[in-house]
Scaffold this active site. Structure first.
Site, PDB file in Angstrom:
ATOM      1  CG  HIS A 203      34.426  21.239  41.061  1.00  0.00           C
ATOM      2  ND1 HIS A 203      35.237  21.961  41.918  1.00  0.00           N
ATOM      3  CD2 HIS A 203      34.919  19.969  41.079  1.00  0.00           C
ATOM      4  CE1 HIS A 203      36.156  21.163  42.422  1.00  0.00           C
ATOM      5  NE2 HIS A 203      35.986  19.953  41.940  1.00  0.00           N
TER       6      HIS A 203
ATOM      7  CG  ASP B 201      34.838  24.123  35.235  1.00  0.00           C
ATOM      8  OD1 ASP B 201      35.822  23.573  34.694  1.00  0.00           O
ATOM      9  OD2 ASP B 201      34.432  23.821  36.373  1.00  0.00           O
TER      10      ASP B 201
ATOM     11  CD  GLN C  48      35.831  16.329  34.913  1.00  0.00           C
ATOM     12  OE1 GLN C  48      36.016  15.325  34.234  1.00  0.00           O
ATOM     13  NE2 GLN C  48      36.434  16.499  36.081  1.00  0.00           N
TER      14      GLN C  48
ATOM     15  CE  LYS D  60      39.935  17.972  37.154  1.00  0.00           C
ATOM     16  NZ  LYS D  60      39.679  16.811  38.040  1.00  0.00           N
TER      17      LYS D  60
ATOM     18  CB  CYS E 166      34.391  19.179  44.622  1.00  0.00           C
ATOM     19  SG  CYS E 166      35.890  18.767  45.528  1.00  0.00           S
TER      20      CYS E 166
END
Length: 411
Positions: free
Chosen positions: A128, A205, A208, A231, A369
């Site tokens: 991202h 990261d 997700q 999220k 993104c």
């Protein structure tokens, strides 16, 4: 995740917990397939937000009065809930941020101060923008070298190339756990072990991943882990940076202001202990408290059961899309979840997304993104359907029918 009691997974009952799912769009029952961008909120999170601002509103860490102490207690209890949720060793390793982007920028700014010209940072081709741009800015500022792990057409990292990139100059590897555009689940344990072998630190990261799979930062052995509240069924504007205590102690503060100090004079300032050293100013108190509420909601369920259900949805949607001759799936990794992303040659993703919206279906269109990733596939963007455990196979059937109808209208 620690579950005192495990609630049986019933999608019908779960859907009743989410008021937003009961609405109609353009006269159609809403089908919400944009969970990769943000998730809907269960009623208990909405109630907690209302409770804080209605009855418990006060600033924290500063007041001796009842409301301040109550808000402080709830805020710090949420920090402990987060610690348990990702299995951090200590509560002080949990830093509240504005979100994943803020957490990555914090590390880039603060850990980045420990780096020197010529040091190397490794990211991947599927990152991202939030895990690209901060490192580009740092590399430019500190004269560092930024390297990119390539991928294959299935959307899988070329791990042999990664191994060849690693050297004593590598100081940080920053990698996504699950790709927001492809759904690829990266082998982060292997990536971390290889990086540590050359003395590098690793940032994962998890924007997700925490909502789709069980995360154990100690077992993973990452040095940093970042994710966003919105999220994972919590509020916007709140997120988490996990960092190993010794590393956080070594890093200078990211911002200056209230609460991150121990003592201030005009001659010099001494900084507060962890985690407050990195939490300058009045925080998003309701956000922190209600992120804890969101994780407590998830803690009712067996995480493996939720994970398997979402993988089934992903596989089913992908199988259905593969029946279209004119659809190209983008991201077909063997190990993936929660995202189906596709491109239709000759039709712009925005046009399909607009027609799906008129049929009550919310998807994301564009580059998500991840512009360098779209350039790799030589496409302007994709149509992305991203799932949560409150979605159903019946919704996927309706989605597939709507895609077919939209293609016929545009063809």
């Amino acid at each position: 995740m620690e579950n005192a009691t495990t609630r049986k997974m019933s999608v019908r009952e779960i859907r009743q917990d989410f008021p937003a799912l009961r609405q109609q769009v353009y006269g159609k029952n809403l089908i919400y397939f944009d969970n990769g961008a943000t998730s809907q909120k269960p009623q208990m999170v909405l109630d907690a937000i209302n409770q804080y601002y209605s009855m418990d509103n006060a600033n924290i860490h500063r007041g001796v009065h009842h409301l301040s102490q109550k808000a402080t207690s709830e805020y710090e209890e949420a920090r402990e809930t987060i610690r348990r949720f990702i299995n951090a060793e200590k509560k002080d390793e949990i830093i509240f941020t504005k979100g994943t982007t803020d957490g990555i920028n914090l590390v880039a700014s603060s850990f980045g101060e420990l780096l020197s010209a010529g040091d190397e940072i490794i990211i991947s081709a599927m990152e991202h923008h939030s895990n690209i741009v901060p490192w580009q800015m740092l590399a430019e500022r500190k004269k560092l070298v930024l390297k990119v792990i390539p991928i294959n057409k299935r959307g899988e990292l070329l791990l042999e190339d990664y191994q060849n990139m690693l050297s004593s100059k590598t100081k940080l590897v920053a990698i996504t756990h699950i790709s927001n555009s492809l759904g690829t689940i990266n082998p982060v344990e292997q990536i971390i072990e290889s990086a540590h072998a050359v003395g590098a630190k690793v940032l994962i990261d998890g924007a997700q991943s925490v909502q789709h799979t069980k995360v154990d930062v100690q077992a993973m052995n990452c040095d940093f882990f970042v994710f966003s509240g919105h999220k994972v069924f919590g509020p916007t504007g709140i997120g988490v940076l996990y960092g190993k205590e010794a590393l956080l102690d070594e890093m200078p503060p990211y911002q200056g202001g209230g609460d991150m100090i121990s003592k201030v004079t005009f001659e010099r300032t001494t900084y507060n202990e962890l985690p407050f050293k990195f939490e300058a100013g009045t925080p998003h108190i309701a956000g922190g408290i209600c992120l804890g509420t969101a994780l407590n909601y998830l803690n009712q369920f067996d995480s493996k059961e939720l994970e398997e259900y979402e993988r089934d949805l992903t596989e089913y949607a992908q199988e259905m899309l593969e029946t279209f001759e004119n659809i190209t799936l983008i991201g077909t990794a063997k190990n993936k979840t929660s995202v189906v992303s596709f491109h239709i040659p000759g039709i712009h993703p925005f046009d399909i997304g607009t027609l799906l919206d008129k049929q009550g279906i919310a998807v994301r269109t564009g580059h998500h993104c991840t512009q360098p990733l779209m350039d790799f596939y030589q496409i302007p963007g994709t149509i992305r359907a991203s799932f949560a455990f409150y979605n159903t196979r019946e919704e996927i059937d309706a989605f597939i029918a709507a895609v077919e109808k939209s293609i016929s209208m545009l063809g």
